[in-house]
Design a protein around this motif. Structure first.
Motif, short mmCIF file in Angstrom:
data_model
loop_
_atom_site.label_atom_id
_atom_site.label_comp_id
_atom_site.label_asym_id
_atom_site.label_seq_id
_atom_site.Cartn_x
_atom_site.Cartn_y
_atom_site.Cartn_z
N ASN A 1 -5.05 -2.29 -0.86
CA ASN A 1 -4.30 -1.65 -1.55
C ASN A 1 -3.57 -1.18 -3.03
O ASN A 1 -4.27 -1.90 -3.56
CB ASN A 1 -2.93 -3.66 -1.34
N ASP A 2 -2.76 -0.77 -3.28
CA ASP A 2 -1.42 -0.50 -4.72
C ASP A 2 -1.14 -1.59 -5.86
O ASP A 2 -1.57 -1.16 -6.55
CB ASP A 2 -0.98 0.49 -4.43
N ARG B 1 0.65 -1.44 0.31
CA ARG B 1 0.37 -0.28 -0.04
C ARG B 1 0.53 1.37 0.52
O ARG B 1 1.57 1.46 0.88
CB ARG B 1 -0.72 -0.47 1.27
N GLN C 1 -0.45 -4.47 -10.63
CA GLN C 1 -0.79 -3.34 -10.27
C GLN C 1 -3.01 -2.97 -9.83
O GLN C 1 -3.56 -3.76 -11.23
CB GLN C 1 -0.72 -2.27 -11.40
N THR D 1 -4.22 -0.45 -8.60
CA THR D 1 -5.21 0.73 -9.19
C THR D 1 -4.56 1.00 -10.53
O THR D 1 -4.08 1.04 -10.91
CB THR D 1 -4.79 1.56 -7.71
#
Length: 250
Positions: A223-224, A195, A248, A250
């Motif tokens: 999370n990212d 994150r 990924q 995001t």
């Protein structure tokens, strides 16, 4: 139905949870979308893996059968032994045989009870495993059929793919990992969530030498990045090896 709407049917289509109109629309879309074809294949593989658990459970009638068999089994008297001791001679043969038979019955009953106790424990253990598998499968289907399902994939170094199917409302993901790379018995694939600029957190470690697997993980959509690294068997507190794949979120 717009293109984004068609993409959102991936999970429902993989679980055969669409109506005829949605199926026809999605299959037309599927013919020209390689990404969706790959995602459908991954999700169907995930469902098949989670449903492929067959457990041999001892039947509930086991105890009754064991105890009934004890009651039906006639205990043979022990063979006569040459013994001229006064005590031995003073005990009538019928009494010695009766005592021996009673002891044999007690021993048989004890053995039967022990067998039942072992089988009963196995039954409880198997029932717990089956219940856990059913719960995991239900959780998986809930995630894959969620209206906000988002499916993301990334290739693995050395071949293979990682698929992360996430639902933000359920705050959970179904993760499928397939590596074409042969792992040694002392190596394990470890999962990580990252994150922002925070430290990686590991939600799970695969079994040593295991090259593919499926996991239901909570909290992943927050999370990212989702990553997989190659670590020593048992895992590491932080990624200590090359990152094998990075998705990924995001």
């Amino acid at each position: 139905m717009t293109s984004p709407d068609v993409h959102s049917l991936v999970g429902a289509y993989a679980l055969d949870a669409v109506d005829d109109l949605e199926r026809a629309a999605f299959e037309r879309h599927l013919a020209g979308c390689e990404t969706c074809r790959a995602e459908v294949a991954e999700l169907r593989e995930t469902s098949a893996r989670l449903a492929d658990s067959t457990w041999s459970v001892p039947p509930p009638r086991l105890r009754a059968e064991v105890m009934a068999e004890i009651g039906r089994t006639r205990q043979a008297p022990p063979p006569a032994e040459p013994d001229a001791s006064p005590d031995r001679r003073s005990t009538p043969a019928w009494q010695r045989y009766s005592i021996a038979a009673a002891a044999a019955v007690v021993l048989a009953a004890g053995t039967g009870a022990s067998v039942y106790a072992i089988q009963e424990q196995k039954l409880r253990d198997s029932s717990a495993v089956v219940a856990a598998a059913q719960l995991r499968e239900a959780r998986t289907q809930a995630i894959l059929s969620a209206g906000d399902l988002v499916v993301r994939t990334a290739p693995m170094i050395g071949g293979g793919r990682v698929t992360v199917a996430s639902s933000a409302t359920l705050r959970a993901s179904v993760v499928t990992i397939r590596s074409d790379r042969t792992l040694a018995a002392n190596q394990a694939l470890q999962m990580w969530t990252i994150r922002g600029t925070g430290s990686p957190v590991s939600p799970a470690v695969m079994a040593p030498g295991e090259e593919s697997g499926v996991a239901v993980l909570d909290g992943v959509p927050g999370n990212d990045v989702f990553a997989v690294s190659l670590e020593p068997a048992g895992g590491s507190p932080t990624p200590s090896s090359t990152i094998m794949a990075k998705v990924q979120l995001t």
